[in-house]
Design a protein around this motif. Structure first.
Motif, short mmCIF file in Angstrom:
data_model
loop_
_atom_site.label_atom_id
_atom_site.label_comp_id
_atom_site.label_asym_id
_atom_site.label_seq_id
_atom_site.Cartn_x
_atom_site.Cartn_y
_atom_site.Cartn_z
N ARG A 1 -0.10 7.00 15.62
CA ARG A 1 -0.05 7.00 14.15
C ARG A 1 -0.05 5.58 13.60
NH1 ARG A 1 5.01 8.30 12.76
NH2 ARG A 1 4.78 10.50 13.23
N PHE A 2 0.77 4.71 14.19
CA PHE A 2 0.86 3.34 13.71
C PHE A 2 -0.51 2.66 13.80
CE2 PHE A 2 1.32 -1.21 14.51
CZ PHE A 2 2.01 -1.60 13.37
N GLU A 3 -1.17 2.79 14.94
CA GLU A 3 -2.46 2.14 15.11
C GLU A 3 -3.50 2.67 14.12
OE1 GLU A 3 -0.60 3.40 17.44
OE2 GLU A 3 -0.22 1.84 18.93
N THR A 4 -3.46 4.00 13.87
CA THR A 4 -4.41 4.60 12.94
C THR A 4 -4.20 4.09 11.53
OG1 THR A 4 -4.55 6.61 14.30
CG2 THR A 4 -5.24 6.80 11.99
N LEU A 5 -2.93 4.07 11.08
CA LEU A 5 -2.65 3.58 9.74
C LEU A 5 -2.92 2.08 9.62
CD1 LEU A 5 0.65 5.55 9.00
CD2 LEU A 5 -1.60 5.94 7.97
N ALA A 6 -2.59 1.33 10.65
CA ALA A 6 -2.82 -0.11 10.61
C ALA A 6 -4.31 -0.41 10.49
CB ALA A 6 -2.25 -0.77 11.87
N VAL B 1 0.84 -1.20 0.00
CA VAL B 1 0.00 0.00 0.00
C VAL B 1 0.87 1.25 0.00
CG1 VAL B 1 -1.73 1.32 1.31
CG2 VAL B 1 -1.88 -1.18 1.21
N TYR B 2 0.50 2.22 -0.82
CA TYR B 2 1.08 3.56 -0.77
C TYR B 2 0.04 4.46 -0.13
CZ TYR B 2 2.53 8.22 -2.30
OH TYR B 2 2.87 9.56 -2.33
N ALA B 3 0.36 5.04 1.03
CA ALA B 3 -0.61 5.80 1.82
C ALA B 3 -0.22 7.26 1.93
CB ALA B 3 -0.75 5.20 3.22
N VAL B 4 -1.19 8.15 1.77
CA VAL B 4 -0.98 9.59 1.91
C VAL B 4 -2.11 10.17 2.77
CG1 VAL B 4 0.27 9.90 -0.25
CG2 VAL B 4 -2.23 10.06 -0.25
N PRO B 5 -1.85 11.27 3.48
CA PRO B 5 -2.91 11.91 4.26
C PRO B 5 -4.02 12.45 3.35
CG PRO B 5 -0.73 12.80 4.81
CD PRO B 5 -0.56 11.99 3.59
N SER B 6 -5.15 12.77 3.94
CA SER B 6 -6.29 13.24 3.15
C SER B 6 -5.97 14.50 2.37
CB SER B 6 -7.49 13.50 4.07
OG SER B 6 -7.16 14.48 5.05
N ASP B 7 -5.08 15.35 2.90
CA ASP B 7 -4.71 16.58 2.22
C ASP B 7 -3.29 16.52 1.67
OD1 ASP B 7 -3.51 16.48 4.70
OD2 ASP B 7 -3.85 18.60 5.18
N GLY B 8 -2.72 15.33 1.56
CA GLY B 8 -1.34 15.19 1.10
C GLY B 8 -1.24 15.05 -0.41
N GLU B 9 -0.06 15.28 -0.92
CA GLU B 9 0.21 15.15 -2.35
C GLU B 9 0.42 13.68 -2.70
OE1 GLU B 9 3.59 16.46 -5.67
OE2 GLU B 9 3.78 17.08 -3.56
N ARG C 1 -5.77 6.87 0.56
CA ARG C 1 -5.81 8.25 1.06
C ARG C 1 -6.56 8.20 2.39
NH1 ARG C 1 -4.50 13.12 -0.75
NH2 ARG C 1 -4.05 12.40 -2.87
N THR C 2 -5.85 8.50 3.47
CA THR C 2 -6.45 8.36 4.80
C THR C 2 -7.53 9.40 5.03
OG1 THR C 2 -4.92 9.88 5.93
CG2 THR C 2 -4.18 7.60 5.62
N THR C 3 -8.33 9.19 6.04
CA THR C 3 -9.34 10.19 6.42
C THR C 3 -8.73 11.28 7.30
OG1 THR C 3 -10.00 8.84 8.32
CG2 THR C 3 -11.21 8.52 6.26
N GLN C 4 -7.51 11.04 7.81
CA GLN C 4 -6.85 12.02 8.66
C GLN C 4 -5.98 12.95 7.82
OE1 GLN C 4 -6.56 8.67 9.22
NE2 GLN C 4 -8.11 8.52 10.83
N THR C 5 -5.82 14.17 8.28
CA THR C 5 -4.96 15.14 7.60
C THR C 5 -3.49 14.88 7.95
OG1 THR C 5 -5.01 16.73 9.41
CG2 THR C 5 -6.79 16.87 7.76
#
Length: 329
Positions: free
Chosen positions: A122-127, A51-59, A108-112
């Motif tokens: 952070r780890f728990e949120t992304l996991a 998975v490639y993950a970026v924040p909701s407002d990230g590039e 694209r996460t729901t978090q900014t």
């Protein structure tokens, strides 16, 4: 803790974080595309999804990051085969014009970015976010490249999981100048695979039981080596977590490793319209398909006709007239 070192703060036997100062590496050839959905697998069994993950407002920098991610996946598979010619990590791969490559999924996460910047939770949120992609299935573990700002640029990665259940390994993109991302990914994947257990390994670090402390050349040494993956070893002396003779869990037995010395092909051809899927990843077929499995794998195939079609029968290795069939490969 030593400066410029990777430090595992172990909350459980199979979790750890990696701290160190590191380097962007050169990208390997990449001809694939990043998808928002998982694509059909070519190798059957429990999967390591990427998975490639970026924040909701990230590039979305997947065009830059994913080629390196793909190169790391290739490097880990090659390195593992070099350490044990009978095994390698079973990454989820899909065919592209240049051949089989990692099936990379965009999240694209729901978090900014600001919400994910602090290290706390952070780890728990992304996991939680990545395991939700697979409906929290126990047959998936995840390698995640998170591309967002961090509270500390010395946190290279984190990983944790169960030996026979879910697990997540995270590499923090752009962090840790000098430490190859493939090394971070391999180290954290081993944590995601449930290693090292709290009981058993004779050389587990006294202050960091999720790591091996007998030699710096072990991939599970708790401090940054700043050397390429090819210079590191998988369980030096085979006495801690891989191929050992002790009574504790052995990574060599993991469901997430492909048995290179015992592969069995499974091919299906459908007559009429419909689909066939397997109960574990490997078969998702609408016309014809082929996949590779570890010998001895038990697979349940389920056929679903569409339109005015009805299911008639199986033939070959899966006889019978019921829409589902069990095959021992």
């Amino acid at each position: 803790m030593r400066r410029a070192a990777r430090l595992a703060l172990v909350a459980a036997a199979a979790t750890g974080v990696w701290l160190a100062p590191a380097a962007p590496a050169l990208a390997a050839p990449w001809c694939g595309t990043v998808g928002t959905e998982d694509r059909p697998a070519t190798v059957g069994g429990a999967q390591l999804r990427v998975v490639y993950a970026v924040p909701s407002d990230g590039e979305d920098r997947s065009a830059t990051v994913v080629p390196q991610l793909s190169a790391d996946v290739d490097a880990i598979e090659d390195w593992w085969r070099g350490q044990d010619p009978t095994r390698t990590a079973r990454f989820d791969r899909t065919p592209f014009a240049c051949g089989l490559q990692a099936d990379v999924q965009l999240l694209r996460t729901t978090q900014t970015a600001e919400q994910l910047r602090p290290e706390d939770r952070r780890f728990e949120t992304l996991a939680d976010a990545v395991t939700a992609l697979g409906n929290f299935s126990p047959v998936f573990k995840y390698l995640v490249y998170y591309d967002g700002p961090l509270e500390s640029d010395r946190l290279c990665g984190q990983g944790g999981g169960f030996f026979d259940g879910p697990g997540v390994a995270i590499v923090y993109v752009g962090s840790c100048a000098g430490e190859p991302s493939a090394v971070v990914a391999a180290h954290e994947l081993i944590h995601a695979m449930g290693m090292l257990p709290r009981s058993g390994p004779p050389n587990a670090c006294s202050d960091s039981p999720g790591h091996a402390c007998d030699t710096q050349s072990d991939i599970m040494w708790p401090f940054a080596s700043l050397v390429p993956l090819s210079s590191l070893l998988l369980d030096v002396n085979r006495d801690d977590y891989y191929g050992h003779s002790g009574g504790w869990e052995d990574l060599q037995d993991s469901r997430w490793l492909r048995h290179l010395d015992a592969q069995v092909p499974l091919a299906l051809t459908l007559q009429g319209t419909g689909s066939v899927v397997s109960n574990i990843p490997g078969v998702e077929c609408a016309v014809s398909c082929a996949s590779e499995w570890d010998a001895g794998a038990a697979v349940v195939l389920a056929a679903t006709p569409t339109g005015d079609q009805r299911f008639i029968r199986w033939s070959g290795a899966c006889p019978g007239t019921a829409p589902s069939c069990s095959v021992s490969l």
